[in-house]
Design a protein around this motif. Structure first.
Motif, PDB file in Angstrom:
ATOM      1  N   PRO A 154       0.489  -1.327  -0.118  1.00 46.30           N
ATOM      2  CA  PRO A 154      -0.416   0.283  -0.232  1.00 46.30           C
ATOM      3  C   PRO A 154       0.842   1.134   0.151  1.00 46.30           C
ATOM      4  CG  PRO A 154      -0.681  -1.378   1.304  1.00 46.30           C
ATOM      5  CD  PRO A 154       0.569  -1.920   1.217  1.00 46.30           C
ATOM      6  N   GLY A 155       0.545   2.015  -0.874  1.00 48.39           N
ATOM      7  CA  GLY A 155       1.473   2.859  -1.262  1.00 48.39           C
ATOM      8  C   GLY A 155       2.117   3.305  -1.901  1.00 48.39           C
ATOM      9  N   ALA A 156       2.598   2.341  -1.958  1.00 49.40           N
ATOM     10  CA  ALA A 156       4.305   2.133  -2.897  1.00 49.40           C
ATOM     11  C   ALA A 156       4.198   2.713  -3.943  1.00 49.40           C
ATOM     12  CB  ALA A 156       4.755   0.392  -3.327  1.00 49.40           C
ATOM     13  N   ARG A 157       2.708   3.077  -5.345  1.00 44.49           N
ATOM     14  CA  ARG A 157       2.412   3.701  -6.338  1.00 44.49           C
ATOM     15  C   ARG A 157       1.313   4.708  -5.198  1.00 44.49           C
ATOM     16  NH1 ARG A 157       6.594   0.909  -7.463  1.00 44.49           N
ATOM     17  NH2 ARG A 157       6.749  -0.508  -8.559  1.00 44.49           N
ATOM     18  N   THR A 158       1.481   6.045  -6.617  1.00 43.91           N
ATOM     19  CA  THR A 158       1.147   7.350  -6.108  1.00 43.91           C
ATOM     20  C   THR A 158      -1.065   6.757  -6.961  1.00 43.91           C
ATOM     21  OG1 THR A 158       2.817   9.015  -5.655  1.00 43.91           O
ATOM     22  CG2 THR A 158       0.763   9.348  -6.325  1.00 43.91           C
ATOM     23  N   ASP A 159      -1.222   6.698  -6.704  1.00 41.46           N
ATOM     24  CA  ASP A 159      -3.133   6.898  -7.384  1.00 41.46           C
ATOM     25  C   ASP A 159      -2.893   7.704  -7.534  1.00 41.46           C
ATOM     26  OD1 ASP A 159      -6.260   7.557  -6.624  1.00 41.46           O
ATOM     27  OD2 ASP A 159      -5.722   5.046  -7.619  1.00 41.46           O
ATOM     28  N   PRO A 160      -3.321   8.534  -9.243  1.00 33.84           N
ATOM     29  CA  PRO A 160      -3.674   9.853  -9.700  1.00 33.84           C
ATOM     30  C   PRO A 160      -5.408  10.522  -8.908  1.00 33.84           C
ATOM     31  CG  PRO A 160      -3.718   7.818 -11.357  1.00 33.84           C
ATOM     32  CD  PRO A 160      -3.345   7.259 -10.050  1.00 33.84           C
ATOM     33  N   ALA A 161      -5.966   9.865  -8.813  1.00 34.96           N
ATOM     34  CA  ALA A 161      -7.304  10.697  -7.988  1.00 34.96           C
ATOM     35  C   ALA A 161      -6.894  11.019  -6.841  1.00 34.96           C
ATOM     36  CB  ALA A 161      -7.960   9.222  -8.099  1.00 34.96           C
ATOM     37  N   HIS A 194       5.626   3.261 -16.376  1.00 36.07           N
ATOM     38  CA  HIS A 194       5.230   4.536 -17.284  1.00 36.07           C
ATOM     39  C   HIS A 194       4.268   5.222 -17.625  1.00 36.07           C
ATOM     40  CE1 HIS A 194      10.053   4.786 -17.784  1.00 36.07           C
ATOM     41  NE2 HIS A 194      10.072   3.534 -18.571  1.00 36.07           N
ATOM     42  N   ALA A 195       3.154   3.729 -17.272  1.00 37.44           N
ATOM     43  CA  ALA A 195       1.505   3.846 -17.893  1.00 37.44           C
ATOM     44  C   ALA A 195       1.165   4.743 -16.523  1.00 37.44           C
ATOM     45  CB  ALA A 195       1.053   2.431 -18.278  1.00 37.44           C
ATOM     46  N   LEU A 196       1.871   5.110 -15.366  1.00 35.76           N
ATOM     47  CA  LEU A 196       1.651   5.261 -14.327  1.00 35.76           C
ATOM     48  C   LEU A 196       1.761   6.766 -14.107  1.00 35.76           C
ATOM     49  CD1 LEU A 196       0.039   6.033 -11.437  1.00 35.76           C
ATOM     50  CD2 LEU A 196       2.251   4.342 -10.489  1.00 35.76           C
ATOM     51  N   ILE A 197       2.282   6.515 -14.740  1.00 32.54           N
ATOM     52  CA  ILE A 197       3.704   8.240 -15.278  1.00 32.54           C
ATOM     53  C   ILE A 197       2.383   9.524 -15.789  1.00 32.54           C
ATOM     54  CG2 ILE A 197       5.312   9.705 -16.007  1.00 32.54           C
ATOM     55  CD1 ILE A 197       7.419   7.254 -14.713  1.00 32.54           C
ATOM     56  N   GLU A 198       1.643   8.512 -16.938  1.00 27.45           N
ATOM     57  CA  GLU A 198       1.140   9.261 -18.147  1.00 27.45           C
ATOM     58  C   GLU A 198      -0.121   9.060 -17.383  1.00 27.45           C
ATOM     59  OE1 GLU A 198       0.471   7.327 -22.083  1.00 27.45           O
ATOM     60  OE2 GLU A 198       2.595   7.522 -22.414  1.00 27.45           O
ATOM     61  N   ARG A 199      -1.093   8.621 -16.667  1.00 24.39           N
ATOM     62  CA  ARG A 199      -2.310   9.105 -15.795  1.00 24.39           C
ATOM     63  C   ARG A 199      -2.251   9.851 -14.958  1.00 24.39           C
ATOM     64  NH1 ARG A 199      -2.754   3.729 -13.165  1.00 24.39           N
ATOM     65  NH2 ARG A 199      -5.002   5.009 -12.367  1.00 24.39           N
ATOM     66  N   LEU A 200      -0.509  10.123 -13.893  1.00 25.36           N
ATOM     67  CA  LEU A 200      -0.507  10.846 -12.805  1.00 25.36           C
ATOM     68  C   LEU A 200      -0.192  12.253 -14.056  1.00 25.36           C
ATOM     69  CD1 LEU A 200       1.585   8.821 -10.798  1.00 25.36           C
ATOM     70  CD2 LEU A 200      -0.152   9.856 -10.441  1.00 25.36           C
ATOM     71  N   GLY A 201       0.504  12.134 -15.068  1.00 30.68           N
ATOM     72  CA  GLY A 201       0.289  13.968 -15.934  1.00 30.68           C
ATOM     73  C   GLY A 201      -1.069  14.212 -16.232  1.00 30.68           C
ATOM     74  N   ALA A 202      -1.972  13.100 -16.189  1.00 31.19           N
ATOM     75  CA  ALA A 202      -3.101  13.696 -17.369  1.00 31.19           C
ATOM     76  C   ALA A 202      -4.258  14.540 -15.816  1.00 31.19           C
ATOM     77  CB  ALA A 202      -3.629  12.303 -17.918  1.00 31.19           C
ATOM     78  N   ALA A 203      -4.029  13.916 -14.739  1.00 34.08           N
ATOM     79  CA  ALA A 203      -4.655  13.846 -13.474  1.00 34.08           C
ATOM     80  C   ALA A 203      -4.460  15.479 -13.309  1.00 34.08           C
ATOM     81  CB  ALA A 203      -5.015  12.775 -12.279  1.00 34.08           C
ATOM     82  N   LEU A 204      -2.703  15.623 -12.989  1.00 31.03           N
ATOM     83  CA  LEU A 204      -2.371  16.738 -12.292  1.00 31.03           C
ATOM     84  C   LEU A 204      -2.576  18.278 -13.365  1.00 31.03           C
ATOM     85  CD1 LEU A 204       0.236  14.984  -9.194  1.00 31.03           C
ATOM     86  CD2 LEU A 204      -2.685  15.162  -9.410  1.00 31.03           C
ATOM     87  N   ASP A 205      -2.153  19.001 -12.722  1.00 24.60           N
ATOM     88  CA  ASP A 205      -2.077  20.110 -13.529  1.00 24.60           C
ATOM     89  C   ASP A 205      -0.173  21.173 -12.951  1.00 24.60           C
ATOM     90  OD1 ASP A 205      -3.328  21.226 -11.219  1.00 24.60           O
ATOM     91  OD2 ASP A 205      -4.415  22.463 -12.059  1.00 24.60           O
ATOM     92  N   VAL A 206      -0.191  20.326 -11.582  1.00 22.10           N
ATOM     93  CA  VAL A 206       1.516  20.828 -11.354  1.00 22.10           C
ATOM     94  C   VAL A 206       2.274  19.460 -12.152  1.00 22.10           C
ATOM     95  CG1 VAL A 206      -0.082  21.703  -9.406  1.00 22.10           C
ATOM     96  CG2 VAL A 206       0.945  18.868  -9.115  1.00 22.10           C
ATOM     97  N   PRO A 207       3.645  19.823 -12.512  1.00 20.58           N
ATOM     98  CA  PRO A 207       4.820  19.246 -12.269  1.00 20.58           C
ATOM     99  C   PRO A 207       4.908  17.713 -11.339  1.00 20.58           C
ATOM    100  CG  PRO A 207       5.468  22.079 -12.087  1.00 20.58           C
ATOM    101  CD  PRO A 207       4.155  21.316 -11.431  1.00 20.58           C
ATOM    102  N   LEU A 208       4.887  16.969 -11.947  1.00 24.01           N
ATOM    103  CA  LEU A 208       6.130  15.822 -11.634  1.00 24.01           C
ATOM    104  C   LEU A 208       7.162  15.635 -11.171  1.00 24.01           C
ATOM    105  CD1 LEU A 208       4.105  13.104 -13.671  1.00 24.01           C
ATOM    106  CD2 LEU A 208       2.928  14.757 -11.331  1.00 24.01           C
ATOM    107  N   VAL A 209       7.681  15.264  -9.999  1.00 19.58           N
ATOM    108  CA  VAL A 209       9.117  15.063 -10.149  1.00 19.58           C
ATOM    109  C   VAL A 209       9.042  13.765  -9.467  1.00 19.58           C
ATOM    110  CG1 VAL A 209      10.969  15.638  -8.324  1.00 19.58           C
ATOM    111  CG2 VAL A 209       9.297  17.494  -8.761  1.00 19.58           C
ATOM    112  N   LEU A 210      10.487  13.186  -9.712  1.00 17.04           N
ATOM    113  CA  LEU A 210      11.232  11.611 -10.252  1.00 17.04           C
ATOM    114  C   LEU A 210      12.130  11.701  -9.491  1.00 17.04           C
ATOM    115  CD1 LEU A 210      10.541   8.931 -10.540  1.00 17.04           C
ATOM    116  CD2 LEU A 210      12.340   9.631 -12.638  1.00 17.04           C
ATOM    117  N   HIS A 211      11.997  11.427  -7.491  1.00 19.33           N
ATOM    118  CA  HIS A 211      13.166  10.867  -6.824  1.00 19.33           C
ATOM    119  C   HIS A 211      13.591   9.812  -6.897  1.00 19.33           C
ATOM    120  CE1 HIS A 211      11.842  14.464  -3.732  1.00 19.33           C
ATOM    121  NE2 HIS A 211      11.165  14.081  -5.058  1.00 19.33           N
TER     122      HIS A 211
END
Length: 294
Positions: A154-161, A194-211
């Protein structure tokens, strides 16, 4: 030149189809190497000082921050100064006076509602001081030596919603997301969702950061940027380059005692690493030294 605003560097990189590289620094040699490497590539860069780096420096923020600001003032490329992975509210409140234009407030270790409440308070305070603020949602493993979480933890992947609601409720300017990377990796073998990154990009209007980006090969980095990542944090890759160069230098010179000799080759190795990585992230392409995956 004056310190550049982190948000402006990210926006310019994203408009050009790339991402900003943000390097964590620990010593003056790190600072000089990051700037020299960015100058060689003629590319803006972010210098990051983490809370752990401050602890290493006897808990004192100003010496390293002042050194970074002084070096940035003489740089031939725009340089931003960012305070990274801040968990201490006391350290957060030192940021404006120490010259930082942005901070990453890290309450990701807390349950969702506690993370949201703490981050919202930090964001309100940061914005009142004119600071750009990044937060984290999800578990990017490898912090402080902890093992990375499994992909189904749980929490290992960020949920877009959940991420969209978190950004709206906290008012943060950027979000670090958990998409498969891990802090402190010394091998470049990690793979991202990468599919999740694209879903996050579509769901958010702020920059995405990769740590935790040091463990990613170049083709994973470029695919992440293509999917919507616009700030990429790198730390361990510099330490690997520095340590390997120093080990080689001292192995061939057992009589060496002047620290300028081995620190110098370590600094040069870090600068070469910076040049390569900022070029990869700026161009969104893979250098000839690393072929793309089949």
């Amino acid at each position: 030149m004056p310190l550049a605003p982190t948000g402006e560097l990210i926006a310019a990189a994203a408009a050009a189809g790339g991402a900003v590289a943000a390097f964590n620094v620990i010593t003056l040699e790190h600072i000089e190497a990051v700037i020299a490497g960015a100058e060689a590539a003629d590319t803006p860069v972010v210098l990051q000082v983490s809370e752990n780096a401050v602890k290493y420096r006897y808990g004192r923020l100003l010496p390293l921050a002042r050194a970074a600001a002084a070096a940035a003032a003489r740089a031939a490329v725009p340089v931003a100064l960012h305070l990274d992975h801040v968990q201490s509210d006391d350290l957060l409140r030192q940021a404006p006076g120490a010259g930082f234009g942005s901070v990453m407030y890290d309450a990701a270790r807390l349950p969702y509602q506690e993370n949201l409440t703490a981050t919202r308070a930090a964001a309100d305070w940061a914005h009142a001081q004119g600071l750009w603020i990044e937060a984290e949602l999800g578990q990017v493993g490898g912090k402080n030596g902890e093992p990375p979480p499994g992909p189904h933890t749980p929490g290992a992947r960020t949920d877009p919603a959940e991420a969209a609601a978190f950004v709206a409720d906290t008012g943060v300017d950027a979000l670090a997301v958990a998409v498969g990377s891990t802090h402190a990796m010394t091998t470049r073998t990690a793979a991202l969702d990468h599919a999740l990154i694209e879903r996050l990009g579509a769901a958010l209007d702020v920059p995405l950061v990769l740590h935790g980006s040091s463990g990613l090969p170049d083709h994973e980095l470029t695919a992440a940027v293509a999917g919507g990542i616009t700030k990429v944090n790198i730390g361990t890759a510099l330490n690997v380059a520095m340590t390997d160069a120093i080990r080689e230098f001292l192995a061939g010179r057992p009589e060496a005692v002047d620290s300028r000799g081995y620190l110098g080759v370590g600094r040069e190795a870090m600068a070469r690493t910076v040049t390569r990585l900022v070029t990869v992230l700026r161009n969104g392409g893979t250098p000839a030294s690393e072929p793309p995956p089949p």
